[in-house]
Design a protein around this motif. Structure first.
Motif, PDB file in Angstrom:
ATOM      1  N   ASN A 697       0.827  -1.219   0.000  1.00  0.00           N
ATOM      2  CA  ASN A 697       0.000   0.000   0.000  1.00  0.00           C
ATOM      3  C   ASN A 697       0.861   1.268   0.000  1.00  0.00           C
ATOM      4  O   ASN A 697       0.684   2.150   0.824  1.00  0.00           O
ATOM      5  CB  ASN A 697      -0.979  -0.014   1.181  1.00  0.00           C
ATOM      6  CG  ASN A 697      -0.287  -0.147   2.524  1.00  0.00           C
ATOM      7  OD1 ASN A 697       0.854  -0.581   2.614  1.00  0.00           O
ATOM      8  ND2 ASN A 697      -0.981   0.224   3.578  1.00  0.00           N
ATOM      9  N   PHE A 700      -0.866   7.147  -0.880  1.00  0.00           N
ATOM     10  CA  PHE A 700      -1.867   7.693   0.039  1.00  0.00           C
ATOM     11  C   PHE A 700      -3.288   7.296  -0.355  1.00  0.00           C
ATOM     12  O   PHE A 700      -4.248   7.661   0.309  1.00  0.00           O
ATOM     13  CB  PHE A 700      -1.735   9.216   0.130  1.00  0.00           C
ATOM     14  CG  PHE A 700      -0.604   9.652   1.021  1.00  0.00           C
ATOM     15  CD1 PHE A 700      -0.072   8.803   1.971  1.00  0.00           C
ATOM     16  CD2 PHE A 700      -0.065  10.926   0.923  1.00  0.00           C
ATOM     17  CE1 PHE A 700       0.969   9.183   2.800  1.00  0.00           C
ATOM     18  CE2 PHE A 700       0.976  11.330   1.742  1.00  0.00           C
ATOM     19  CZ  PHE A 700       1.490  10.456   2.689  1.00  0.00           C
ATOM     20  N   MET A 701      -3.402   6.531  -1.443  1.00  0.00           N
ATOM     21  CA  MET A 701      -4.706   5.987  -1.798  1.00  0.00           C
ATOM     22  C   MET A 701      -5.038   4.826  -0.857  1.00  0.00           C
ATOM     23  O   MET A 701      -6.184   4.636  -0.487  1.00  0.00           O
ATOM     24  CB  MET A 701      -4.653   5.514  -3.240  1.00  0.00           C
ATOM     25  CG  MET A 701      -5.978   5.200  -3.859  1.00  0.00           C
ATOM     26  SD  MET A 701      -5.825   5.042  -5.644  1.00  0.00           S
ATOM     27  CE  MET A 701      -4.740   3.626  -5.803  1.00  0.00           C
ATOM     28  N   ASP A 702      -4.026   4.062  -0.511  1.00  0.00           N
ATOM     29  CA  ASP A 702      -4.267   2.879   0.316  1.00  0.00           C
ATOM     30  C   ASP A 702      -3.587   2.936   1.677  1.00  0.00           C
ATOM     31  O   ASP A 702      -3.897   2.136   2.548  1.00  0.00           O
ATOM     32  CB  ASP A 702      -3.820   1.615  -0.426  1.00  0.00           C
ATOM     33  CG  ASP A 702      -4.866   1.166  -1.417  1.00  0.00           C
ATOM     34  OD1 ASP A 702      -6.053   1.145  -1.049  1.00  0.00           O
ATOM     35  OD2 ASP A 702      -4.509   0.858  -2.562  1.00  0.00           O
ATOM     36  N   LEU A 704      -3.670   5.108   4.600  1.00  0.00           N
ATOM     37  CA  LEU A 704      -4.572   6.200   4.943  1.00  0.00           C
ATOM     38  C   LEU A 704      -4.073   6.990   6.142  1.00  0.00           C
ATOM     39  O   LEU A 704      -3.938   6.456   7.230  1.00  0.00           O
ATOM     40  CB  LEU A 704      -5.971   5.648   5.243  1.00  0.00           C
ATOM     41  CG  LEU A 704      -6.658   4.951   4.073  1.00  0.00           C
ATOM     42  CD1 LEU A 704      -8.066   4.540   4.481  1.00  0.00           C
ATOM     43  CD2 LEU A 704      -6.700   5.829   2.846  1.00  0.00           C
ATOM     44  N   LEU A 705      -3.836   8.265   5.896  1.00  0.00           N
ATOM     45  CA  LEU A 705      -3.588   9.181   7.010  1.00  0.00           C
ATOM     46  C   LEU A 705      -4.946   9.687   7.477  1.00  0.00           C
ATOM     47  O   LEU A 705      -5.874   9.790   6.678  1.00  0.00           O
ATOM     48  CB  LEU A 705      -2.749  10.366   6.525  1.00  0.00           C
ATOM     49  CG  LEU A 705      -1.384  10.048   5.919  1.00  0.00           C
ATOM     50  CD1 LEU A 705      -0.773  11.304   5.326  1.00  0.00           C
ATOM     51  CD2 LEU A 705      -0.456   9.451   6.954  1.00  0.00           C
ATOM     52  N   THR A 707      -7.677  12.299   8.108  1.00  0.00           N
ATOM     53  CA  THR A 707      -7.922  13.626   7.527  1.00  0.00           C
ATOM     54  C   THR A 707      -8.568  14.510   8.592  1.00  0.00           C
ATOM     55  O   THR A 707      -8.849  14.055   9.709  1.00  0.00           O
ATOM     56  CB  THR A 707      -8.879  13.542   6.332  1.00  0.00           C
ATOM     57  OG1 THR A 707     -10.168  13.171   6.821  1.00  0.00           O
ATOM     58  CG2 THR A 707      -8.407  12.522   5.315  1.00  0.00           C
TER      59      THR A 707
ATOM     60  N   ALA B 181     -12.525   3.384   4.673  1.00  0.00           N
ATOM     61  CA  ALA B 181     -11.684   3.148   5.846  1.00  0.00           C
ATOM     62  C   ALA B 181     -11.482   4.411   6.664  1.00  0.00           C
ATOM     63  O   ALA B 181     -10.886   4.388   7.723  1.00  0.00           O
ATOM     64  CB  ALA B 181     -10.348   2.566   5.425  1.00  0.00           C
ATOM     65  N   ARG B 182     -11.915   5.543   6.148  1.00  0.00           N
ATOM     66  CA  ARG B 182     -11.930   6.755   6.961  1.00  0.00           C
ATOM     67  C   ARG B 182     -13.048   7.637   6.436  1.00  0.00           C
ATOM     68  O   ARG B 182     -13.685   7.303   5.433  1.00  0.00           O
ATOM     69  CB  ARG B 182     -10.562   7.461   6.938  1.00  0.00           C
ATOM     70  CG  ARG B 182     -10.224   8.074   5.620  1.00  0.00           C
ATOM     71  CD  ARG B 182      -8.862   8.774   5.589  1.00  0.00           C
ATOM     72  NE  ARG B 182      -8.565   9.039   4.182  1.00  0.00           N
ATOM     73  CZ  ARG B 182      -7.362   9.288   3.704  1.00  0.00           C
ATOM     74  NH1 ARG B 182      -6.321   9.328   4.493  1.00  0.00           N
ATOM     75  NH2 ARG B 182      -7.187   9.509   2.413  1.00  0.00           N
ATOM     76  N   ALA B 184     -13.263  10.479   4.857  1.00  0.00           N
ATOM     77  CA  ALA B 184     -13.228  11.133   3.551  1.00  0.00           C
ATOM     78  C   ALA B 184     -12.052  10.614   2.748  1.00  0.00           C
ATOM     79  O   ALA B 184     -11.088  10.099   3.302  1.00  0.00           O
ATOM     80  CB  ALA B 184     -13.105  12.645   3.735  1.00  0.00           C
ATOM     81  N   GLN B 185     -12.129  10.770   1.446  1.00  0.00           N
ATOM     82  CA  GLN B 185     -11.023  10.429   0.553  1.00  0.00           C
ATOM     83  C   GLN B 185     -10.523   9.011   0.751  1.00  0.00           C
ATOM     84  O   GLN B 185      -9.324   8.768   0.860  1.00  0.00           O
ATOM     85  CB  GLN B 185      -9.871  11.425   0.747  1.00  0.00           C
ATOM     86  CG  GLN B 185     -10.258  12.829   0.431  1.00  0.00           C
ATOM     87  CD  GLN B 185      -9.077  13.773   0.498  1.00  0.00           C
ATOM     88  OE1 GLN B 185      -7.954  13.374   0.264  1.00  0.00           O
ATOM     89  NE2 GLN B 185      -9.326  15.030   0.802  1.00  0.00           N
ATOM     90  N   ALA B 186     -11.443   8.098   0.858  1.00  0.00           N
ATOM     91  CA  ALA B 186     -11.026   6.705   1.017  1.00  0.00           C
ATOM     92  C   ALA B 186     -11.678   5.874  -0.073  1.00  0.00           C
ATOM     93  O   ALA B 186     -12.800   6.144  -0.493  1.00  0.00           O
ATOM     94  CB  ALA B 186     -11.434   6.182   2.385  1.00  0.00           C
ATOM     95  N   ILE B 187     -10.950   4.844  -0.503  1.00  0.00           N
ATOM     96  CA  ILE B 187     -11.526   3.943  -1.488  1.00  0.00           C
ATOM     97  C   ILE B 187     -12.552   3.059  -0.787  1.00  0.00           C
ATOM     98  O   ILE B 187     -12.345   2.609   0.334  1.00  0.00           O
ATOM     99  CB  ILE B 187     -10.413   3.123  -2.151  1.00  0.00           C
ATOM    100  CG1 ILE B 187      -9.583   4.093  -2.996  1.00  0.00           C
ATOM    101  CG2 ILE B 187     -10.981   2.006  -2.994  1.00  0.00           C
ATOM    102  CD1 ILE B 187      -8.374   3.497  -3.592  1.00  0.00           C
ATOM    103  N   ILE B 248      -6.047  -5.633   0.976  1.00  0.00           N
ATOM    104  CA  ILE B 248      -5.466  -4.810   2.030  1.00  0.00           C
ATOM    105  C   ILE B 248      -6.469  -3.819   2.612  1.00  0.00           C
ATOM    106  O   ILE B 248      -6.246  -3.270   3.670  1.00  0.00           O
ATOM    107  CB  ILE B 248      -4.207  -4.042   1.549  1.00  0.00           C
ATOM    108  CG1 ILE B 248      -4.520  -3.216   0.306  1.00  0.00           C
ATOM    109  CG2 ILE B 248      -3.051  -4.977   1.315  1.00  0.00           C
ATOM    110  CD1 ILE B 248      -3.394  -2.272  -0.056  1.00  0.00           C
ATOM    111  N   ARG B 249      -7.566  -3.594   1.912  1.00  0.00           N
ATOM    112  CA  ARG B 249      -8.528  -2.617   2.431  1.00  0.00           C
ATOM    113  C   ARG B 249      -9.520  -3.261   3.386  1.00  0.00           C
ATOM    114  O   ARG B 249     -10.092  -2.596   4.227  1.00  0.00           O
ATOM    115  CB  ARG B 249      -9.287  -1.969   1.278  1.00  0.00           C
ATOM    116  CG  ARG B 249      -8.385  -1.062   0.461  1.00  0.00           C
ATOM    117  CD  ARG B 249      -9.041  -0.563  -0.813  1.00  0.00           C
ATOM    118  NE  ARG B 249      -8.011  -0.067  -1.714  1.00  0.00           N
ATOM    119  CZ  ARG B 249      -8.012  -0.234  -3.030  1.00  0.00           C
ATOM    120  NH1 ARG B 249      -9.017  -0.860  -3.615  1.00  0.00           N
ATOM    121  NH2 ARG B 249      -7.023   0.227  -3.753  1.00  0.00           N
TER     122      ARG B 249
END
Lengths: 780, 275
Positions: A697, A700-702, A704-705, A707, B181-182, B184-187, B248-249
């Motif tokens: 991963n 930053f798509m996978d 995850l920080l 937000t 997974a969060r 915003a801005q998550a797949i 992985i998600r």
């Protein structure tokens, strides 16, 4: 001067106008005519024999100026320095394997650099990377920590003959005897993983060798410009005075930008000298996941022995630590774990043993918290489990074990990362716990809110945990304060700055001594030409060590000001006061400005007396014998969505003690940022490696920080227990916020799930919680 | 790498007919995968951003038509769309970041073929029709029939998604739920779009199969008002319709059970057959 109008005030930051209007200079903002651009070819394999590298096609590409491999480096190729030798602990095993500038015979982690292309543009350089033909014979890969120690494991560094990087035992008292006396012993296995620093600015270097002046200037995203200057001079065969390293504004440091002597840091200046042109390399985000150090997994087997009242008799902890492919930073991270585990508690007997192992992964060095999280997690979890087993309230068990103010200085009888004994200088833990419990509404939540929510089918939980942070270690920092003829003050220090607010806090300290406005103190940091001695900004030490040096230098300048003014105003020094940029005879209109005094102190005619110095200027140094211990309590209330197991934070409370506050707004900002990092660590971020050591991963798509929508509003309060170890009474705060968050999440989520699961690992996620709940349901 | 930049649709069709090209609209997927995708650098691209007349929203009596370059933002900020097709705004507003929403296009989301596409489930739940243009003329394919397998679709090399047509109907239930997974801005780990019009349900799920797809077994349960007494009663149909994987998600188990819970609790007050 009794009153300190500036230290302690939440004044606005001097650097913000520059930063907020986009005028601040970062490394990539420096543009020099004729700059060449570098790109690195990196290993796709985690472990392999490097059989050949054919760069001929890349060299032929139009716009490519040079391509270098390990072979081309000649004598310049060697192993990098061991940056932090381990403390002198009896019986210690330490096997060192430090970085190489470019892989020669072997690659030991994905992303290890193999070749570097220098071209007229980064585009050309990147295209040319694809022209290079590399032949690597893959070798079996070492990924897991326990597997690394198995007798049949492949060995990463053949010369060492083992994957053991270090083995360390530190102990105090006699744990086994204490265990024999215990009413209850709680034993568990824990795993604590961390991740990348995730600085908004990746690394970058611009080196410019000026052949006419024989001077090398290096702009570098480093937290430690002076050690980098010293190391580069040595490696390149230059005088230190021929090398200038500038660390301008940095978009976050967090540890991985310390004095690392990364391959890129060593190669770009060398290339600039060979080609006699400026050379720039800016790391991209994908590279950063492999090429910049991070922090990762520890596996602990720990136990806590308590009496029937929950008083700690002893702690035993045996753990494995992932060093990654090299160990240039010695044992800093695991020894921080070992020392921070003890927390704010009275632990009469302690046995701690760790084994650091090499794996075929990116190198582990400190990231904000630097292993302290892992230790805090283990201790706080053990206390939670002991409290549960004994039927003691979790706040109460902590209160019973806190060190009390009369127990300071408190010697834990083991060595800390700086080789000094682990001695807490000061602390007052009970009031912080009581304040946090009150702020979060601990009793009301447990007695009313949580049962009410449960009746409505809502899963609310509360966490409350304590921690300490060793901060402000030596060796030393320095500062030079000078009053200019304009009446403005110049302040230079050697530390770099990455957003900590140094331009303000250092200015506040000096402004108080010199009676000037904070905005009239112009701070210069991170430029070796401006200040030549020191170490850098890391280990939560800036305000403690450099701040104290600023204070000392300002006191000397204050004395000179009074001395020169005394002569000018024909008044005794005791009758003078400094305020508003002037020296005034108390109770009169007679005064002289600092600017005029600066001119008088640097006369065009006459003579400076023997032994005296011109100007209103002084340089001072400060070196603490050992670090100072900050502490805190975090509390939060979470809600778990029963459908998805997503977690939302309802309240977040921090009561923190970093001694005297220089600027409460900046301190709160440091804590907010630290907590955000901690939330990422606890619930979002995980470096996922497959069994071939490939990071799955790396974007930053996978990866995850958290937000802004995941980080809650924080209610922050302070307890101020001054440190006796420095003149300002300050303690460091840079890492504090990040340290207890994993332990806090674990306790709060367990509480919300009504004890259905026991959480012994970080990071968590909705998916991981789901698995834990499923497993618990299957077991019951 | 080569990039062709047509000005008109006719010119674009001509270029596509002449050689294999990868059309680029907003470029948001291309960019995200660029660093690790070496093959991508060797391809030739057709940059559609300069093609005039492809970015529109047209309201007819029977249908709303989105152009091939219409972005998420175009839709999110249009009050008429928000009123009549609210799920488009719900889903569009959860795609990536504001910046991605400003560049990313609905057609690109369809053509990229990601099983995690957030725009596709809601279009499918509205029975969208994909209008494929080429030198040979237009061809129309129901979006629900468009995907053949992972990244495989009824789109031939010389065709472009010229427009997307959404029939205008009365809906008495519409919902889009995204579990990421969060915040915003998550797949998407689990996504589901639900609509009901004239007693007929559409249940469309993403991230739980090789393609975004309608769920006939779940739709039949709802259409036939079969009794459901808890999330677990939906699992058989979920397993029939979908094939989630561990990645992985998330895990397959989390995806299945969480989808069941989301469906159950979201439909409990809506479907009388849900106890």
């Amino acid at each position: 001067m009794g009153a300190h109008p500036h230290v302690g005030a939440g004044v606005l930051r001097n650097e913000d106008p520059q930063l907020l209007t986009g005028r601040a200079i970062f490394v990539d903002d420096v543009h020099l005519a004729g700059t060449l651009h570098a790109a690195f070819l990196r290993s796709d394999f985690a472990h392999g024999r490097l059989l050949s590298v054919d760069t001929s096609a890349a060299k032929r590409r139009e716009g490519v100026i040079a391509v270098y491999t390990a072979e081309d480096l000649g004598d310049y190729w060697c192993h990098g320095p061991l940056l932090v030798p381990p403390p002198p602990i009896a019986g210690l095993t330490f096997n060192t394997a430090t970085l190489v500038p470019l892989a020669r015979d072997r690659v030991v982690h994905v992303g290890e650099p193999i070749a570097v292309v220098v071209a007229e543009s980064r585009y050309i350089a990147e295209d040319a990377l694809e022209d290079i033909v590399v032949d690597i014979e893959p070798l079996p890969v070492v990924v897991g920590l326990e597997e690394a120690l198995a007798p049949d494991s492949p060995v990463i560094h053949e010369a060492l003959g083992t994957n053991v990087a270090a083995h360390v035992v530190q102990q105090k008292g006699d744990y086994e005897a204490a265990r024999g006396d215990a009413h209850t012993v709680v034993s568990r296995k824990f795993s604590y993983d961390r991740g990348v620093a995730g600085a908004i600015e990746n690394r970058g270097i611009l080196a410019d060798w000026n052949a006419r002046n024989e001077e090398l200037t290096v702009w570098d995203t480093t937290q430690a410009p002076i050690p980098i200057r010293n190391g580069l001079a040595e490696r390149l065969g230059l005088l230190q005075s021929q090398v200038r390293v500038v660390a301008p504004f940095l978009g976050g440091g967090f540890g991985p930008k310390m004095m690392m002597f990364y391959p890129e840091e060593l190669l770009i200046p060398w290339i600039s000298m060979r080609l006699e042109r400026p050379v720039k390399w800016i790391e991209d985000r994908a590279e950063s996941f492999f090429a910049t150090t991070n922090e990762r997994l520890q596996l602990h087997e720990a136990e806590l022995a308590v009496d029937s009242e929950g008083r700690i008799l002893g702690v035993k902890d045996v753990f494995l630590h992932d060093s990654g492919a090299y160990d240039p930073y010695g044992i800093t991270v695991p020894i921080n774990t070992q020392c921070t585990l003890l927390g704010p508690y009275r632990v009469p007997n302690y046995y701690s043993e760790f084994t650091a192992v090499f794996t075929n992964k990116t190198i582990v060095t400190p990231v904000r918290g630097a292993g302290r999280q892992h230790g805090v997690f283990v201790m706080e979890r053990l206390l939670d489990f002991a409290a549960k087993e004994l039927g003691i309230d979790r706040v109460e068990i902590r209160k019973r074990n806190f060190l009390t103010p009369d127990e300071f200085p408190h010697d834990h009888e083991i060595l800390f990362q700086d080789s000094a004994p682990l001695v807490y200088d000061s602390g007052d833990y009970l009031p912080a716990m009581e304040k946090a419990a009150e702020m979060i509404g601990y009793r009301k939540f447990l007695d009313e809110e949580q049962p009410k929510a449960r009746a409505e089918g809502r899963r609310l939980g509360l966490g409350i945990v304590s921690y300490v942070e060793g901060t402000g270690i030596g060796p030393y920092e320095g500062a030079r304060v000078s009053v200019e003829p304009s009446g403005k003050v110049q302040l230079a220090t050697g530390v770099g700055t990455q957003g900590q607010g140094h331009f303000t806090t250092f200015a506040q300290i000096v402004a108080d001594q010199l009676g000037v406005d904070v905005t009239d103190v112009h701070v210069v940091t991170g430029d070796t030409r401006e200040f030549s001695w020191g170490t850098g900004t890391f280990a939560s030490r800036g305000i403690v060590v450099a701040g104290s040096a600023c204070h000392e230098a300002a006191i000397v300048v204050r004395k000179r000001i009074l001395s020169v003014a005394s002569e000018a105003l024909e008044a005794a020094e005791d009758d003078l006061e400094l305020a508003d940029g002037v020296v005034r005879v108390k109770g009169s209109d007679l005064s002289i400005s600092l600017g005029e005094l600066a001119v008088r102190a640097n006369p065009l005619r006459g003579a400076v007396a023997a032994g005296a110095e011109p100007g209103l200027e002084a340089t001072s140094y400060f070196g603490p014998a050992r670090g100072t211990t900050a502490s805190g309590v975090h509390a939060m209330i979470v809600e778990i969505d029963p459908e998805t197991l997503e977690v939302s934070i309802q309240r977040y409370v921090v009561v923190h003690d970093c001694g005297r506050l220089v600027n409460p707004v900046i301190v709160d900002g440091q804590i907010h940022g630290g907590v955000a990092h901690g939330i990422g660590n606890a619930f979002f971020e995980e470096l996922v490696y497959d069994d071939q050591g490939q990071l799955l991963n790396a974007s930053f798509m996978d990866y995850l920080l958290p937000t802004a929508t995941d980080v809650p509003h924080m209610e922050v309060a302070h307890v101020e227990t001054p440190s006796p170890l420095n003149p300002l009474g300050v303690k460091g705060v840079g890492e504090a916020g990040a340290i207890p968050v994993g332990a806090l999440y674990a306790q709060a989520l367990e509480d919300a799930l009504q004890g259905a699961v026991e959480i012994r690992e970080i990071p968590l996620s909705p998916g991981r919680l789901f698995d834990l709940v499923q497993d618990a349901e299957a077991d019951s | 790498m080569r990039v062709l930049m047509p000005d008109t649709l006719e010119e674009a069709y001509g270029m596509l007919a002449a050689e294999p090209l990868t059309p680029v609209a907003g470029g948001t997927d291309l960019l995200a995968h660029w660093p690790g995708n070496h093959d991508a650098r060797k391809r030739a691209y057709l940059d559609l951003s300069g093609v005039s007349g492809l970015r529109f929203m047209h309201w007819g009596d029977e249908a709303l038509t989105l152009g091939g370059l219409t972005t998420y933002s175009d839709v999110i900020w249009d009050s008429r769309v928000v009123e009549e097709f609210p799920l488009l705004a719900d889903a569009g507003g959860q795609v990536g970041s504001i910046q991605i929403q400003a560049r990313g296009t609905w057609a690109g989301n369809i053509a990229n073929g990601s099983p995690a596409a957030d725009g596709v489930p809601v279009l499918m739940a509205y029975d969208a029709v994909v209008v494929l243009g080429s030198e040979e003329g237009d061809q129309e394919v129901l979006l629900a029939d468009f995907y053949l397998g992972y990244k495989k679709m009824r789109l031939r090399a010389h065709q472009l998604i010229r427009a997307i047509r959404l029939p205008r109907r009365e809906y008495d239930f519409q919902r889009f739920v995204k579990v990421g997974a969060r915040n915003a801005q998550a797949i998407t780990k689990i996504g589901v779009a639900l609509t009901r019009s004239e007693e007929r349900w559409r249940v469309v799920v993403n991230s739980m199969a090789p393609t975004v797809r309608r769920c006939p077994a779940l739709e039949a349960m709802l259409d036939e008002d079969r009794p459901v007494s808890g999330p677990e009663d939906l699992l058989t149909a979920i397993r029939e319709d979908l094939a989630p994987i561990d990645d992985i998600r998330s895990t397959a188990a989390y995806r299945e059970k969480t989808l069941a819970r989301v469906l159950y609790f979201d439909l409990k007050g809506v479907c009388p057959s849900f106890a």
